[in-house]
Design an enzyme around this catalytic site. Structure first.
Site, mmCIF file in Angstrom:
data_model
loop_
_atom_site.group_PDB
_atom_site.id
_atom_site.type_symbol
_atom_site.label_atom_id
_atom_site.label_comp_id
_atom_site.label_asym_id
_atom_site.label_seq_id
_atom_site.Cartn_x
_atom_site.Cartn_y
_atom_site.Cartn_z
ATOM 1 N N SER A 39 0.793 -1.223 0.000
ATOM 2 C CA SER A 39 0.000 0.000 0.000
ATOM 3 C C SER A 39 0.826 1.274 0.000
ATOM 4 O O SER A 39 0.379 2.294 -0.522
ATOM 5 C CB SER A 39 -0.948 0.006 1.201
ATOM 6 O OG SER A 39 -0.227 -0.063 2.422
ATOM 7 N N HIS A 87 -5.625 -3.865 -1.681
ATOM 8 C CA HIS A 87 -5.442 -2.791 -2.660
ATOM 9 C C HIS A 87 -5.445 -3.308 -4.097
ATOM 10 O O HIS A 87 -5.281 -2.518 -5.035
ATOM 11 C CB HIS A 87 -4.141 -2.037 -2.388
ATOM 12 C CG HIS A 87 -4.224 -1.077 -1.246
ATOM 13 N ND1 HIS A 87 -4.690 0.208 -1.373
ATOM 14 C CD2 HIS A 87 -3.924 -1.231 0.068
ATOM 15 C CE1 HIS A 87 -4.664 0.816 -0.203
ATOM 16 N NE2 HIS A 87 -4.205 -0.038 0.683
ATOM 17 N N LYS A 117 -12.539 -0.634 0.028
ATOM 18 C CA LYS A 117 -11.775 0.086 -0.988
ATOM 19 C C LYS A 117 -12.535 0.041 -2.313
ATOM 20 O O LYS A 117 -13.551 0.709 -2.454
ATOM 21 C CB LYS A 117 -10.365 -0.475 -1.074
ATOM 22 C CG LYS A 117 -9.550 -0.218 0.207
ATOM 23 C CD LYS A 117 -8.133 -0.726 0.120
ATOM 24 C CE LYS A 117 -7.278 -0.292 1.304
ATOM 25 N NZ LYS A 117 -7.820 -0.612 2.633
#
Length: 397
Positions: free
Chosen positions: A185, A213, A244
């Site tokens: 990340s 991610h 996310k």
């Protein structure tokens, strides 16, 4: 000095050192541009809203419908009376999306990671972790070491020779788990998954990957790091987030064989002792998965936006870390400089967060840009113009 006075003194020192974090309050839905209290409209370059699904009408409506159908919350943990039909539908969709047999939802990916190592590992076992893994993986391993007395090891970031040395040294253990991020990340780089899996097969190890991610981001259709490398179905355990790309609300999950998710249901402490994921969130996340599956062009647009933004930053004279993901870090060195640049960019109408120690190592502070499929070319050009102005004032370009 009293407890409160000691904390106040430390906070004052944070402010003096230029590393104090101030919260910014949004007064509109998460998107490419938002209304920020006291700032008006700003372009967001710090959100995990990679596919722009936070405010897609279908995703929002699914949460509203679930509120009417299921109520505000579960009122219970899963194994008592906190399991709703929408949990099953979501978990089936998530397993299909990431290429696993089964999945189990949690209230966050932090909880999913936290529930993994302490549940699976004992004194006879070892977990081997990448040096730059997310804090949730690190804390999961620390917790397992404290509770179960399992063995632990760390290999140098993406260094396959070092990983193989750790696996050789662990030959006498019962279970060997290699734990890695899919996308790291803070760096924006991708795990060397084909090499990791090859080493796991060679040394009879299990691969666990936090794909938070990468889910919705990597691969032609956004199914994550495994799809990016043409390896769907070849990762033993995948943990990821719903907070996310998949709607951006909250929640996480662990995916793998059905025996794994069943075992976690029986023994994982965050499952046994914490309320289940609210049905409203489960429903909006399910709608986000379905929307992502039906709109692969969002992933294409995300990759195009990221490539454009990174290339233009380089043309301006910045030196972002190399990579092919929507995470574009610009290294500045000292934490105070990263925060200063962040504040100057915000004054220009661009919100991008400066990160310093302890989030990243000392001397490696950065502003981390995160690109979304929701960004228009005008949004990106507006942000790039702000970077040019601020970079010139700070003597960075």
């Amino acid at each position: 000095m009293s407890f409160a006075a000691r904390l106040s003194a430390e906070l004052q020192q944070f402010q003096h050192d230029g590393i104090y974090k101030r919260l910014n309050y949004l007064a509109s839905p998460q998107g490419a541009r938002v209304t920020m209290e006291g700032r008006g409209e700003v372009v967001i370059l710090s959100s995990n809203n990679y596919l722009g699904l936070c405010n897609v009408p279908q995703v929002v409506q699914a949460g509203k419908d679930a509120l009417d159908r299921y109520g505000a919350g579960t009122g219970s943990v899963r194994f008592i009376c906190g399991t709703f039909t929408v949990h099953r539908a979501l978990e089936q969709a998530l397993a299909r999306f990431v290429g696993c047999e089964s999945s189990l939802s949690y209230v966050s990916c932090w909880n999913a990671n936290e529930g993994l190592c302490p549940t699976l590992l004992s004194e006879q076992d070892i977990v081997i972790s990448d040096q730059l893994n997310h804090a949730s993986i690190i804390d999961s391993i620390r917790l397992a070491k404290a509770i179960t007395k399992c063995q632990t090891a760390v290999y140098k970031h993406s260094d396959m020779t070092d990983l193989e040395d750790r696996l050789k040294a662990a030959a006498g253990t019962r279970l060997r788990v290699i734990f890695t991020d899919g996308i790291f990340s803070m760096e924006g780089d991708i795990a060397r998954l084909p090499d990791i899996v090859a080493l796991a097969r060679k040394y009879d190890a299990v691969v666990a990957m936090d794909d938070s991610h990468a889910t919705g981001v990597l691969g032609k259709t956004g199914r994550g790091t495994a799809e990016h490398f043409g390896m769907l179905g070849q990762v033993d355990i995948i943990t990821s987030t719903l907070g996310k790309a998949l709607g951006g609300a909250a929640g996480g999950f662990t995916a793998g064989p059905a025996s794994l998710t069943d075992y976690l249901t029986q023994r994982s402490r965050p499952q046994l002792f914490s309320n289940a994921l609210p049905p409203t969130v489960a429903a909006s996340a399910l709608a986000a998965v379905q929307y992502a599956e039906g709109h692969p062009e969002l992933v294409t647009r995300l990759h195009e936006n990221a490539k454009y933004f990174r290339g233009r930053l380089i043309e301006l004279g910045f030196k972002p870390l190399p990579g092919e993901t929507p995470i574009v870090p610009v290294i500045l060195g000292e934490t105070s400089k990263a925060i200063q640049m962040s504040e100057m960019l915000l004054a220009q109408g661009v919100f991008v967060t400066g990160f310093g120690y302890p989030v990243v190592p000392q001397g490696h502070a950065r502003v981390r840009c995160q690109i979304s499929a929701a960004h228009s070319r005008d949004d990106l050009d507006f942000a790039l113009d702000a970077f040019k102005k601020v970079g010139s004032r700070l003597g960075l370009i």
